[in-house]
Design an enzyme around this catalytic site. Structure first.
Site, PDB file in Angstrom:
ATOM      1  N   TYR A 170      -9.756  48.336  88.735  1.00  0.00           N
ATOM      2  CA  TYR A 170      -9.459  47.279  89.704  1.00  0.00           C
ATOM      3  C   TYR A 170      -8.100  46.599  89.482  1.00  0.00           C
ATOM      4  O   TYR A 170      -7.712  45.745  90.269  1.00  0.00           O
ATOM      5  CB  TYR A 170     -10.577  46.230  89.692  1.00  0.00           C
ATOM      6  CG  TYR A 170     -11.930  46.806  90.067  1.00  0.00           C
ATOM      7  CD1 TYR A 170     -12.141  47.317  91.346  1.00  0.00           C
ATOM      8  CD2 TYR A 170     -12.973  46.869  89.153  1.00  0.00           C
ATOM      9  CE1 TYR A 170     -13.368  47.874  91.705  1.00  0.00           C
ATOM     10  CE2 TYR A 170     -14.202  47.406  89.499  1.00  0.00           C
ATOM     11  CZ  TYR A 170     -14.388  47.910  90.776  1.00  0.00           C
ATOM     12  OH  TYR A 170     -15.597  48.454  91.131  1.00  0.00           O
ATOM     13  N   HIS A 229     -12.486  47.256 100.201  1.00  0.00           N
ATOM     14  CA  HIS A 229     -12.652  47.519  98.769  1.00  0.00           C
ATOM     15  C   HIS A 229     -11.293  47.732  98.149  1.00  0.00           C
ATOM     16  O   HIS A 229     -10.417  48.369  98.756  1.00  0.00           O
ATOM     17  CB  HIS A 229     -13.510  48.772  98.527  1.00  0.00           C
ATOM     18  CG  HIS A 229     -14.844  48.661  99.162  1.00  0.00           C
ATOM     19  ND1 HIS A 229     -15.857  47.894  98.635  1.00  0.00           N
ATOM     20  CD2 HIS A 229     -15.328  49.189 100.309  1.00  0.00           C
ATOM     21  CE1 HIS A 229     -16.899  47.963  99.436  1.00  0.00           C
ATOM     22  NE2 HIS A 229     -16.601  48.735 100.453  1.00  0.00           N
ATOM     23  N   GLU A 253     -14.748  45.812 106.517  1.00  0.00           N
ATOM     24  CA  GLU A 253     -15.230  46.080 105.151  1.00  0.00           C
ATOM     25  C   GLU A 253     -14.018  46.436 104.296  1.00  0.00           C
ATOM     26  O   GLU A 253     -13.187  47.259 104.691  1.00  0.00           O
ATOM     27  CB  GLU A 253     -16.221  47.245 105.167  1.00  0.00           C
ATOM     28  CG  GLU A 253     -16.658  47.641 103.770  1.00  0.00           C
ATOM     29  CD  GLU A 253     -17.577  48.863 103.773  1.00  0.00           C
ATOM     30  OE1 GLU A 253     -18.286  49.100 104.754  1.00  0.00           O
ATOM     31  OE2 GLU A 253     -17.557  49.577 102.746  1.00  0.00           O
ATOM     32  N   PRO A 280     -20.154  39.825  94.544  1.00  0.00           N
ATOM     33  CA  PRO A 280     -20.432  39.733  93.115  1.00  0.00           C
ATOM     34  C   PRO A 280     -19.389  40.414  92.235  1.00  0.00           C
ATOM     35  O   PRO A 280     -18.885  41.490  92.582  1.00  0.00           O
ATOM     36  CB  PRO A 280     -21.796  40.429  92.969  1.00  0.00           C
ATOM     37  CG  PRO A 280     -21.932  41.267  94.188  1.00  0.00           C
ATOM     38  CD  PRO A 280     -21.206  40.532  95.276  1.00  0.00           C
ATOM     39  N   ASN A 281     -19.097  39.755  91.138  1.00  0.00           N
ATOM     40  CA  ASN A 281     -18.216  40.244  90.066  1.00  0.00           C
ATOM     41  C   ASN A 281     -16.729  40.185  90.413  1.00  0.00           C
ATOM     42  O   ASN A 281     -15.890  40.413  89.536  1.00  0.00           O
ATOM     43  CB  ASN A 281     -18.601  41.679  89.638  1.00  0.00           C
ATOM     44  CG  ASN A 281     -20.031  41.754  89.169  1.00  0.00           C
ATOM     45  OD1 ASN A 281     -20.412  41.015  88.262  1.00  0.00           O
ATOM     46  ND2 ASN A 281     -20.842  42.591  89.784  1.00  0.00           N
ATOM     47  N   ALA A 316     -20.835  45.371  95.034  1.00  0.00           N
ATOM     48  CA  ALA A 316     -21.972  46.311  94.970  1.00  0.00           C
ATOM     49  C   ALA A 316     -22.994  46.075  96.079  1.00  0.00           C
ATOM     50  O   ALA A 316     -23.747  46.997  96.430  1.00  0.00           O
ATOM     51  CB  ALA A 316     -22.636  46.210  93.606  1.00  0.00           C
ATOM     52  N   ARG A 355     -12.005  42.455  84.631  1.00  0.00           N
ATOM     53  CA  ARG A 355     -13.077  43.430  84.753  1.00  0.00           C
ATOM     54  C   ARG A 355     -12.506  44.832  85.024  1.00  0.00           C
ATOM     55  O   ARG A 355     -11.760  45.014  85.981  1.00  0.00           O
ATOM     56  CB  ARG A 355     -13.911  42.975  85.951  1.00  0.00           C
ATOM     57  CG  ARG A 355     -14.804  43.984  86.521  1.00  0.00           C
ATOM     58  CD  ARG A 355     -15.238  43.565  87.936  1.00  0.00           C
ATOM     59  NE  ARG A 355     -16.280  44.461  88.368  1.00  0.00           N
ATOM     60  CZ  ARG A 355     -16.558  44.704  89.643  1.00  0.00           C
ATOM     61  NH1 ARG A 355     -15.912  44.105  90.599  1.00  0.00           N
ATOM     62  NH2 ARG A 355     -17.510  45.559  89.930  1.00  0.00           N
ATOM     63  N   ASN A 398     -15.317  41.851 101.182  1.00  0.00           N
ATOM     64  CA  ASN A 398     -15.475  42.742 100.036  1.00  0.00           C
ATOM     65  C   ASN A 398     -16.805  42.357  99.401  1.00  0.00           C
ATOM     66  O   ASN A 398     -16.882  41.405  98.620  1.00  0.00           O
ATOM     67  CB  ASN A 398     -14.330  42.607  99.031  1.00  0.00           C
ATOM     68  CG  ASN A 398     -14.464  43.630  97.910  1.00  0.00           C
ATOM     69  OD1 ASN A 398     -15.515  44.264  97.761  1.00  0.00           O
ATOM     70  ND2 ASN A 398     -13.421  43.795  97.114  1.00  0.00           N
ATOM     71  N   ARG A 404     -15.300  57.834  94.133  1.00  0.00           N
ATOM     72  CA  ARG A 404     -16.068  57.405  92.961  1.00  0.00           C
ATOM     73  C   ARG A 404     -17.501  57.945  93.032  1.00  0.00           C
ATOM     74  O   ARG A 404     -17.756  58.929  93.708  1.00  0.00           O
ATOM     75  CB  ARG A 404     -16.007  55.874  92.869  1.00  0.00           C
ATOM     76  CG  ARG A 404     -14.560  55.373  92.723  1.00  0.00           C
ATOM     77  CD  ARG A 404     -14.476  53.866  92.634  1.00  0.00           C
ATOM     78  NE  ARG A 404     -15.155  53.379  91.428  1.00  0.00           N
ATOM     79  CZ  ARG A 404     -15.463  52.086  91.229  1.00  0.00           C
ATOM     80  NH1 ARG A 404     -15.154  51.187  92.137  1.00  0.00           N
ATOM     81  NH2 ARG A 404     -16.078  51.727  90.115  1.00  0.00           N
TER      82      ARG A 404
END
Ligand code: DQA
Length: 147
Positions: free
Chosen positions: A23, A100, A98, A10-11, A77, A18, A74, A107
């Protein structure tokens, strides 16, 4: 030729627009082009997808069962919330990395939790778009060490 799936959650369709301070300004289309060029140099068949929907991501992971040699995920969330994605990876029996863009460990605390990491071969985070090609290298190395 090994077949890899890069799956974005998502996103990530809004990458480049964004929160560019987190990012960056590289779009997902730029990332895909980078990954496709890298796949050619590695000799890897690449499928690259994005969905904002948890069930669609589950379906894509199931479809990788028996058809892909590796998965780079990725999950956005959903990384921090989704037992369904964790179970899908276990069910698909496809080695997964995984990924990111940001260093999730630097964070908010809720980003330190990952359900995906429990079933992943490894985790790459914090290297921005370059993380995608690093993950491809790592997945190919993992694949070759097992075959
Ligand atoms: C992300 C990190 C996640 O915590 C976040 O929810 C994202 C993007 C990353 O690539 O840095 O959507 O997966």
């Amino acid at each position: 030729m090994p077949a890899f799936l890069i799956l974005n959650g998502p996103n990530l369709n809004l990458l480049g627009l964004r929160q560019p301070e987190v990012y960056g300004r590289t779009t997902l289309a730029d990332v895909e082009a980078m990954c496709r060029a890298h796949a050619e140099t590695l000799g890897v068949d690449l499928d690259f997808q994005q969905s904002n929907h948890e069930g669609a991501l589950v379906d894509a992971i199931h479809a990788a069962r028996g058809t892909k040699d590796g998965l780079i995920l990725n999950a956005g969330a959903y990384t921090h919330t989704s037992l369904a994605l964790m179970d899908a990876i276990s069910s698909a029996e496809v080695p997964a990395i995984e990924l990111h863009l940001s260093n999730v460990h630097a964070r908010e605390e809720f980003r330190h939790v990952s359900y995906i990491a429990r079933v992943a071969v490894g985790v790459i985070c914090g290297f921005g778009p370059r993380g995608y090609t690093l993950a491809m290298d790592a997945l190919l190395h993992h694949h070759e060490s097992r075959s």
